[in-house]
Motif scaffolding. Structure first.
Motif, PDB file in Angstrom:
ATOM      1  N   ASN A 123       4.278  23.419  -1.586  1.00  0.00           N
ATOM      2  CA  ASN A 123       5.509  23.099  -0.849  1.00  0.00           C
ATOM      3  C   ASN A 123       5.355  21.723  -0.212  1.00  0.00           C
ATOM      4  OD1 ASN A 123       6.856  25.856  -1.027  1.00  0.00           O
ATOM      5  ND2 ASN A 123       4.928  26.399  -0.036  1.00  0.00           N
ATOM      6  N   PRO A 124       5.592  20.659  -0.975  1.00  0.00           N
ATOM      7  CA  PRO A 124       5.422  19.301  -0.439  1.00  0.00           C
ATOM      8  C   PRO A 124       6.210  19.100   0.852  1.00  0.00           C
ATOM      9  CG  PRO A 124       5.809  19.227  -2.805  1.00  0.00           C
ATOM     10  CD  PRO A 124       6.044  20.646  -2.383  1.00  0.00           C
ATOM     11  N   PRO A 125       5.662  18.350   1.804  1.00  0.00           N
ATOM     12  CA  PRO A 125       6.362  18.102   3.074  1.00  0.00           C
ATOM     13  C   PRO A 125       7.747  17.504   2.851  1.00  0.00           C
ATOM     14  CG  PRO A 125       4.084  17.348   3.193  1.00  0.00           C
ATOM     15  CD  PRO A 125       4.329  17.714   1.764  1.00  0.00           C
ATOM     16  N   ARG A 126       8.694  17.917   3.673  1.00  0.00           N
ATOM     17  CA  ARG A 126      10.080  17.459   3.522  1.00  0.00           C
ATOM     18  C   ARG A 126      10.200  15.947   3.669  1.00  0.00           C
ATOM     19  NH1 ARG A 126      14.428  20.902   3.881  1.00  0.00           N
ATOM     20  NH2 ARG A 126      15.622  19.211   4.834  1.00  0.00           N
ATOM     21  N   ASN A 127       9.349  15.353   4.514  1.00  0.00           N
ATOM     22  CA  ASN A 127       9.475  13.912   4.739  1.00  0.00           C
ATOM     23  C   ASN A 127       9.065  13.091   3.516  1.00  0.00           C
ATOM     24  OD1 ASN A 127       6.661  14.694   5.356  1.00  0.00           O
ATOM     25  ND2 ASN A 127       6.415  12.547   5.894  1.00  0.00           N
ATOM     26  N   LEU A 128       8.474  13.741   2.510  1.00  0.00           N
ATOM     27  CA  LEU A 128       8.109  13.038   1.280  1.00  0.00           C
ATOM     28  C   LEU A 128       9.144  13.241   0.179  1.00  0.00           C
ATOM     29  CD1 LEU A 128       4.286  13.881   1.048  1.00  0.00           C
ATOM     30  CD2 LEU A 128       5.368  11.890   2.104  1.00  0.00           C
TER      31      LEU A 128
ATOM     32  N   ASN B  22      13.988   9.087   2.814  1.00  0.00           N
ATOM     33  CA  ASN B  22      14.693   7.834   3.138  1.00  0.00           C
ATOM     34  C   ASN B  22      14.157   6.638   2.353  1.00  0.00           C
ATOM     35  OD1 ASN B  22      16.664   8.777   4.968  1.00  0.00           O
ATOM     36  ND2 ASN B  22      15.146   8.872   6.602  1.00  0.00           N
ATOM     37  N   ASN B  23      13.763   6.912   1.114  1.00  0.00           N
ATOM     38  CA  ASN B  23      13.317   5.865   0.179  1.00  0.00           C
ATOM     39  C   ASN B  23      12.069   5.121   0.653  1.00  0.00           C
ATOM     40  OD1 ASN B  23      13.983   5.266  -2.417  1.00  0.00           O
ATOM     41  ND2 ASN B  23      15.561   3.763  -1.945  1.00  0.00           N
ATOM     42  N   GLN B  24      11.177   5.825   1.339  1.00  0.00           N
ATOM     43  CA  GLN B  24       9.960   5.180   1.829  1.00  0.00           C
ATOM     44  C   GLN B  24       9.081   4.668   0.693  1.00  0.00           C
ATOM     45  OE1 GLN B  24       8.929   4.261   4.902  1.00  0.00           O
ATOM     46  NE2 GLN B  24      11.017   4.820   5.470  1.00  0.00           N
ATOM     47  N   ALA B  25       9.036   5.392  -0.420  1.00  0.00           N
ATOM     48  CA  ALA B  25       8.223   4.932  -1.553  1.00  0.00           C
ATOM     49  C   ALA B  25       8.711   3.580  -2.052  1.00  0.00           C
ATOM     50  CB  ALA B  25       8.270   5.965  -2.682  1.00  0.00           C
ATOM     51  N   MET B  26      10.021   3.428  -2.155  1.00  0.00           N
ATOM     52  CA  MET B  26      10.596   2.161  -2.605  1.00  0.00           C
ATOM     53  C   MET B  26      10.287   1.047  -1.600  1.00  0.00           C
ATOM     54  SD  MET B  26      12.488   1.165  -5.278  1.00  0.00           S
ATOM     55  CE  MET B  26      13.529   2.509  -5.847  1.00  0.00           C
ATOM     56  N   LYS B  27      10.403   1.360  -0.322  1.00  0.00           N
ATOM     57  CA  LYS B  27      10.186   0.356   0.720  1.00  0.00           C
ATOM     58  C   LYS B  27       8.728  -0.084   0.800  1.00  0.00           C
ATOM     59  CE  LYS B  27      13.950   2.247   3.547  1.00  0.00           C
ATOM     60  NZ  LYS B  27      14.280   2.994   4.780  1.00  0.00           N
ATOM     61  N   GLN B  28       7.802   0.838   0.548  1.00  0.00           N
ATOM     62  CA  GLN B  28       6.384   0.516   0.690  1.00  0.00           C
ATOM     63  C   GLN B  28       5.797  -0.148  -0.552  1.00  0.00           C
ATOM     64  OE1 GLN B  28       5.561   4.695   2.640  1.00  0.00           O
ATOM     65  NE2 GLN B  28       3.781   3.415   3.011  1.00  0.00           N
ATOM     66  N   LEU B  29       6.332   0.178  -1.709  1.00  0.00           N
ATOM     67  CA  LEU B  29       5.735  -0.325  -2.949  1.00  0.00           C
ATOM     68  C   LEU B  29       6.224  -1.711  -3.342  1.00  0.00           C
ATOM     69  CD1 LEU B  29       5.700   2.861  -5.220  1.00  0.00           C
ATOM     70  CD2 LEU B  29       3.711   1.535  -4.510  1.00  0.00           C
ATOM     71  N   PHE B  30       7.487  -2.012  -3.054  1.00  0.00           N
ATOM     72  CA  PHE B  30       8.085  -3.219  -3.618  1.00  0.00           C
ATOM     73  C   PHE B  30       8.579  -4.168  -2.535  1.00  0.00           C
ATOM     74  CE2 PHE B  30       9.110   0.470  -6.359  1.00  0.00           C
ATOM     75  CZ  PHE B  30       8.216   0.193  -7.380  1.00  0.00           C
ATOM     76  N   LYS B  31       8.215  -5.409  -2.695  1.00  0.00           N
ATOM     77  CA  LYS B  31       8.717  -6.439  -1.802  1.00  0.00           C
ATOM     78  C   LYS B  31      10.164  -6.739  -2.183  1.00  0.00           C
ATOM     79  CE  LYS B  31       7.297 -10.888   0.148  1.00  0.00           C
ATOM     80  NZ  LYS B  31       6.327 -12.016   0.036  1.00  0.00           N
TER      81      LYS B  31
ATOM     82  N   ILE C  97       7.950  10.117  -4.756  1.00  0.00           N
ATOM     83  CA  ILE C  97       6.615  10.336  -5.331  1.00  0.00           C
ATOM     84  C   ILE C  97       5.928  11.427  -4.518  1.00  0.00           C
ATOM     85  CG2 ILE C  97       4.388   9.305  -5.900  1.00  0.00           C
ATOM     86  CD1 ILE C  97       5.773   6.584  -5.992  1.00  0.00           C
ATOM     87  N   VAL C  98       5.687  12.565  -5.149  1.00  0.00           N
ATOM     88  CA  VAL C  98       5.017  13.670  -4.461  1.00  0.00           C
ATOM     89  C   VAL C  98       4.056  14.359  -5.420  1.00  0.00           C
ATOM     90  CG1 VAL C  98       6.908  14.144  -2.856  1.00  0.00           C
ATOM     91  CG2 VAL C  98       6.834  15.333  -5.046  1.00  0.00           C
ATOM     92  N   LEU C  99       3.093  15.047  -4.835  1.00  0.00           N
ATOM     93  CA  LEU C  99       2.212  15.913  -5.609  1.00  0.00           C
ATOM     94  C   LEU C  99       2.774  17.322  -5.559  1.00  0.00           C
ATOM     95  CD1 LEU C  99      -1.224  14.643  -4.288  1.00  0.00           C
ATOM     96  CD2 LEU C  99      -0.376  14.353  -6.605  1.00  0.00           C
TER      97      LEU C  99
ATOM     98  N   HIS D 276       0.852  -1.188   0.000  1.00  0.00           N
ATOM     99  CA  HIS D 276       0.000   0.000   0.000  1.00  0.00           C
ATOM    100  C   HIS D 276       0.889   1.239   0.000  1.00  0.00           C
ATOM    101  CE1 HIS D 276      -3.581  -2.408   0.907  1.00  0.00           C
ATOM    102  NE2 HIS D 276      -2.830  -3.063   1.780  1.00  0.00           N
ATOM    103  N   PHE D 277       0.525   2.191  -0.835  1.00  0.00           N
ATOM    104  CA  PHE D 277       1.256   3.453  -0.831  1.00  0.00           C
ATOM    105  C   PHE D 277       0.248   4.595  -0.792  1.00  0.00           C
ATOM    106  CE2 PHE D 277       3.537   7.082  -2.608  1.00  0.00           C
ATOM    107  CZ  PHE D 277       4.645   7.085  -1.775  1.00  0.00           C
ATOM    108  N   PRO D 278      -0.058   5.081   0.409  1.00  0.00           N
ATOM    109  CA  PRO D 278      -0.994   6.209   0.513  1.00  0.00           C
ATOM    110  C   PRO D 278      -0.342   7.499   0.057  1.00  0.00           C
ATOM    111  CG  PRO D 278      -0.101   5.658   2.668  1.00  0.00           C
ATOM    112  CD  PRO D 278       0.429   4.623   1.712  1.00  0.00           C
ATOM    113  N   LEU D 279      -1.107   8.321  -0.616  1.00  0.00           N
ATOM    114  CA  LEU D 279      -0.643   9.649  -1.003  1.00  0.00           C
ATOM    115  C   LEU D 279      -0.994  10.599   0.139  1.00  0.00           C
ATOM    116  CD1 LEU D 279      -1.785   9.552  -4.729  1.00  0.00           C
ATOM    117  CD2 LEU D 279       0.566   9.424  -3.888  1.00  0.00           C
ATOM    118  N   GLN D 280      -0.017  10.852   0.976  1.00  0.00           N
ATOM    119  CA  GLN D 280      -0.243  11.593   2.217  1.00  0.00           C
ATOM    120  C   GLN D 280      -0.841  12.969   1.961  1.00  0.00           C
ATOM    121  OE1 GLN D 280       3.181  11.852   4.946  1.00  0.00           O
ATOM    122  NE2 GLN D 280       2.518  13.923   5.482  1.00  0.00           N
ATOM    123  N   GLN D 281      -0.401  13.624   0.889  1.00  0.00           N
ATOM    124  CA  GLN D 281      -0.906  14.972   0.615  1.00  0.00           C
ATOM    125  C   GLN D 281      -2.401  14.956   0.320  1.00  0.00           C
ATOM    126  OE1 GLN D 281       2.568  15.059  -2.037  1.00  0.00           O
ATOM    127  NE2 GLN D 281       2.414  17.286  -1.874  1.00  0.00           N
ATOM    128  N   ILE D 282      -2.859  13.959  -0.454  1.00  0.00           N
ATOM    129  CA  ILE D 282      -4.294  13.861  -0.742  1.00  0.00           C
ATOM    130  C   ILE D 282      -5.064  13.525   0.527  1.00  0.00           C
ATOM    131  CG2 ILE D 282      -6.048  12.521  -1.970  1.00  0.00           C
ATOM    132  CD1 ILE D 282      -4.273  12.393  -4.348  1.00  0.00           C
TER     133      ILE D 282
END
Length: 312
Positions: free
Chosen positions: A166-171, A177-186, A203-205, A114-120
């Protein structure tokens, strides 16, 4: 020709006027006659925005930088699918010349990931609060409460706009810290890491676009630049930068000497030897590491290539 005079207007002597009462009356008139009649239209627009953000429709978006997987330049081709506030599919064929000798790597979202789009998510939450406030305003008769609620609504809308501008710095790289990679792919480590390199995914909006960035990062192995303080999470280059900022009377050489690094003149022999002696460095080499080193995912890395993709 006829004209209707405002019923609470006063044409007497100025000193007989009650300015506080006049202000209250005018404010009440503005709310009741100008603002409240527009509330239904505003509510409809907010509801329409929420419907689009929460829609179950799946939006499939192709991504490509136009590069060829057979050439010597970085290339990315793939597909992103969004449903409401999450990515439901992500597939990409990624090639960086320096990563795995230029062999294309397939990144395919794991079905259970699961990869939630935090901004949305945050914008949806803000708009739901806005909608509740607007509905309350329709039946609010107290002017002070009305104005206070309008202020809260404006703050929520401003926060939502800032999330996109101004997308959040943590994204964003490198704080993500490569959270998108860690959450999307096994087994993401086997996909995105080699002995000397790491692929990052961001991945950011941004405004009205979904931005997908791939980076090829070279892992720094030279000491002391590769060191990370386990207590602060900062690298040696971060430490030097902080010290330079805190004490502007000192230069790079002074700070490096304080930290036990010996500065040599930039001759060919010294530059060559500094690669083997962990306590030696030349000033140009130090400036290079300070300018290029980034602390990312508990490693010190240098960005080699970047592919930036945007979708509407």
């Amino acid at each position: 020709m006829t004209a209707e005079v405002y019923s609470n207007d006063y044409f007497g002597r100025l000193e007989d006027r009650d300015f506080a009462q006049d202000k209250t009356i005018e404010r009440t008139w503005l709310i009741e006659e100008i603002i409240k009649p527009e509330l239904p239209n505003i509510i409809d627009n907010v509801e329409r925005c929420l419907e689009m953000l929460q829609s179950d429709q799946v939006f499939k978006i192709p991504i490509s930088n136009g590069g060829s997987e057979y050439g010597n330049s970085p290339s990315v081709k793939g597909l992103v699918a969004r449903q409401a506030n999450k990515l439901v599919d992500f597939q990409a064929l990624v090639k960086f010349p320096e990563f795995h000798k230029g062999r294309p790597i397939i990144f395919k979202k794991h079905p259970e990931s699961h990869f939630p789009l935090q901004q949305i998510e945050d914008i949806t939450s803000n708009l739901e609060k806005v909608l509740n406030r607007l509905e309350e305003l329709e039946v609010t008769n107290n002017s002070d409460s009305f104005i206070s609620s309008i202020g809260e609504i404006l703050q929520l809308l401003t926060k939502s706009i800032n999330l996109l501008q101004n997308p959040p710095r943590n994204l964003s790289f490198p704080d993500s810290n490569n959270q998108a990679m860690k959450q999307l792919f096994k087994d993401h480590e086997s996909l995105c890491e080699s002995t000397h390199h790491e692929i990052s995914l961001e991945i950011v909006l941004f405004k009205n676009e979904l931005c997908v960035d791939f980076r090829n990062l070279s892992k720094v192995t030279k000491k002391p630049w590769c060191g990370i303080d386990p207590q602060t999470g900062k690298s040696f280059s971060d430490k030097v930068k902080d010290q330079l900022t805190q004490d502007r009377s000192k230069n790079i050489s002074d700070i490096l000497k304080q930290n036990g690094v010996h500065i040599e003149q930039p001759t060919f022999i010294n530059s060559f030897m500094s690669n083997f002696n962990t306590q030696w460095t030349t000033l140009p080499q130090a400036q290079y590491f300070l300018n290029r080193c980034v602390t990312f995912n508990n490693n010190v890395v240098i960005e080699i290539n970047k592919v930036a993709l945007t979708t509407m």
